[in-house]
Scaffold this motif. Structure first.
Motif, PDB file in Angstrom:
ATOM      1  N   PRO A  13       3.860  20.205  23.486  1.00 34.12           N
ATOM      2  CA  PRO A  13       3.261  21.155  24.431  1.00 34.12           C
ATOM      3  C   PRO A  13       4.392  21.846  25.198  1.00 34.12           C
ATOM      4  CG  PRO A  13       2.196  18.997  24.568  1.00 34.12           C
ATOM      5  CD  PRO A  13       3.440  18.816  23.757  1.00 34.12           C
ATOM      6  N   ASP A  40       5.373  13.489  24.295  1.00 34.17           N
ATOM      7  CA  ASP A  40       4.136  12.802  23.900  1.00 34.17           C
ATOM      8  C   ASP A  40       3.946  11.497  24.655  1.00 34.17           C
ATOM      9  OD1 ASP A  40       4.280  13.769  20.392  1.00 34.17           O
ATOM     10  OD2 ASP A  40       3.517  14.805  22.154  1.00 34.17           O
ATOM     11  N   ILE A  43       2.319  11.819  28.217  1.00 33.86           N
ATOM     12  CA  ILE A  43       1.074  12.542  28.467  1.00 33.86           C
ATOM     13  C   ILE A  43       0.018  11.673  29.138  1.00 33.86           C
ATOM     14  CG2 ILE A  43      -0.878  13.670  27.355  1.00 33.86           C
ATOM     15  CD1 ILE A  43       1.132  14.749  25.285  1.00 33.86           C
ATOM     16  N   ASN A  44      -0.290  10.523  28.562  1.00 30.73           N
ATOM     17  CA  ASN A  44      -1.333   9.681  29.144  1.00 30.73           C
ATOM     18  C   ASN A  44      -0.968   9.229  30.543  1.00 30.73           C
ATOM     19  OD1 ASN A  44      -2.921   9.863  26.866  1.00 30.73           O
ATOM     20  ND2 ASN A  44      -2.038   8.037  25.912  1.00 30.73           N
ATOM     21  N   LEU A  47      -1.404  12.183  32.980  1.00 31.97           N
ATOM     22  CA  LEU A  47      -2.799  12.442  33.295  1.00 31.97           C
ATOM     23  C   LEU A  47      -3.359  11.358  34.203  1.00 31.97           C
ATOM     24  CD1 LEU A  47      -4.104  13.620  29.805  1.00 31.97           C
ATOM     25  CD2 LEU A  47      -3.580  15.033  31.792  1.00 31.97           C
ATOM     26  N   ASP A 120       0.059  24.850  23.333  1.00 28.55           N
ATOM     27  CA  ASP A 120      -0.772  23.839  23.986  1.00 28.55           C
ATOM     28  C   ASP A 120      -1.305  22.834  22.972  1.00 28.55           C
ATOM     29  OD1 ASP A 120      -1.897  22.580  26.105  1.00 28.55           O
ATOM     30  OD2 ASP A 120      -3.515  24.011  26.413  1.00 28.55           O
ATOM     31  N   ASN A 122      -3.043  20.009  21.383  1.00 23.40           N
ATOM     32  CA  ASN A 122      -4.190  19.181  21.784  1.00 23.40           C
ATOM     33  C   ASN A 122      -4.661  19.475  23.212  1.00 23.40           C
ATOM     34  OD1 ASN A 122      -4.218  17.809  19.291  1.00 23.40           O
ATOM     35  ND2 ASN A 122      -2.655  16.370  20.011  1.00 23.40           N
ATOM     36  N   ARG A 124      -3.173  19.601  25.898  1.00 24.16           N
ATOM     37  CA  ARG A 124      -2.614  18.691  26.902  1.00 24.16           C
ATOM     38  C   ARG A 124      -2.201  19.415  28.179  1.00 24.16           C
ATOM     39  NH1 ARG A 124      -4.323  13.708  25.478  1.00 24.16           N
ATOM     40  NH2 ARG A 124      -3.634  13.102  23.391  1.00 24.16           N
ATOM     41  N   LEU A 128      -3.713  19.095  31.980  1.00 26.74           N
ATOM     42  CA  LEU A 128      -2.818  18.725  33.066  1.00 26.74           C
ATOM     43  C   LEU A 128      -2.845  19.763  34.184  1.00 26.74           C
ATOM     44  CD1 LEU A 128      -0.838  16.531  33.857  1.00 26.74           C
ATOM     45  CD2 LEU A 128       0.953  17.752  32.619  1.00 26.74           C
TER      46      LEU A 128
END
Length: 326
Positions: A13, A40, A43-44, A47, A120, A122, A124, A128
């Protein structure tokens, strides 16, 4: 030219950030392209932080030192230019800012603020961005409060420093932190090479006092050229990368060629202030820095101790009032 970046990092992203995204009217032709890259692995975690119902103040106001470079989006964060720099096909420079799992909240907010999404993956970045809107204002205010406290502390140092040049250094540093704090509290992200222009656009910022604290009345072609040479010497002594110094030099040469001497001198003072801040230098020890003489030239430090003390006292009162208002 941005297609070149998207093609190179197509699995990530990506977004354009910085002045070319959020303040095109302020961007110079020589400004780098600041590219946000969302790792990657982060990301989780990222968020999750934005889903949190509350924000830890130390996390929100931390400067995230070491992640940003000379002209990054977090004003107080000064690194040795460890971010990735890429020469574009047209000769311009792109700088990659990676968001990692442990990237501080304040840095995430500043990098994401006003971004233009380029790739962008997925959705993400879109996700965000939506979550950031809920916490952005609070993070900026918390960081502004931290910077204003720094400004108050530096102004106090300027009053109590025994050496005139050191007192002037602390006064210049206090003014830089004050500008940053006021820009943030007004809802904007400080952009170091444009920070004086940002200040001029704000109301109720005590601009004349800040200009005096920075010594801008003495800014001219010769003083700016002298300060530029001294700054490059200082940066080299601090082992800053060739790319990072190239970006700074291009901007200063542009500002000087356009007769924007006060903008150039403010930018130089800002960089020098953050360099010393990043080293954790305390009052009384600045003059022991190997590059102290060059630092004095770069910041055009004043030997008028009485005037410095008077200005510092005025700025101290202003900072106290601002802190009480947050």
């Amino acid at each position: 030219m941005l297609e070149q970046i998207v093609s190179r990092y197509k699995q990530y992203p990506l977004a354009l950030t910085g002045c070319r995204a959020r303040a095109k009217d302020l961007a110079y032709d020589v400004c780098e392209y600041n590219i946000l890259l969302l790792e990657d692995a982060s990301i989780n975690n990222t968020l999750h932080h934005y889903d949190s119902p509350s924000i830890d103040e130390s996390n929100a106001s931390s400067t995230g030192k070491g992640k940003n470079g000379l002209d990054g989006h977090i004003g107080s964060s000064m690194s040795n230019g460890s971010d990735e720099y890429i020469y574009m096909d047209d000769g311009s420079i792109a700088r990659i800012h990676r968001i990692y799992r442990d990237t501080r909240m304040v840095e995430k907010v500043m990098l994401l603020d006003g971004m233009i999404i380029l790739n962008d993956v997925n959705s993400r970045l879109s996700m965000l961005e939506a979550k950031m809107a809920r916490v952005s204002r609070k993070v900026k205010i918390l960081h502004a409060r931290s910077l204003m406290a720094d400004a108050l502390f530096y102004a106090s140092n300027a009053i109590h420093a025994r050496d005139a040049l050191e007192a002037s250094f602390w006064l210049r540093s206090a003014a830089c932190s004050y500008i940053e704090a006021h820009i943030l509290s007004s809802g904007y992200v400080p952009m170091p090479s444009h920070i004086l222009a940002q200040m001029r656009a704000l109301s109720d910022i005590n601009a004349s006092t800040i200009a005096e604290c920075l010594g801008l009345e003495q800014a001219n072609r010769s003083s700016t050229a002298r300060a530029m040479r001294a700054l490059i010497h200082v940066l080299a002594s601090f082992h800053y990368s060739r790319f990072a110094m190239t970006v700074v030099r291009k901007k200063l040469e542009y500002l000087s060629s356009m007769g924007m001497y006060t903008d150039a001198c403010t930018y130089i003072c800002y960089i020098c202030s953050k360099l010393v801040e990043g080293k954790g230098i305390i009052m009384g020890s600045i003059k022991h820095l190997p590059v102290y003489d060059m630092l004095s030239i770069a910041m055009n430090l004043s030997s008028d101790h009485l005037s410095t003390s008077r200005l510092a006292d005025t700025l101290l009162s202003i900072c106290k009032a601002r802190l009480n208002a947050y």
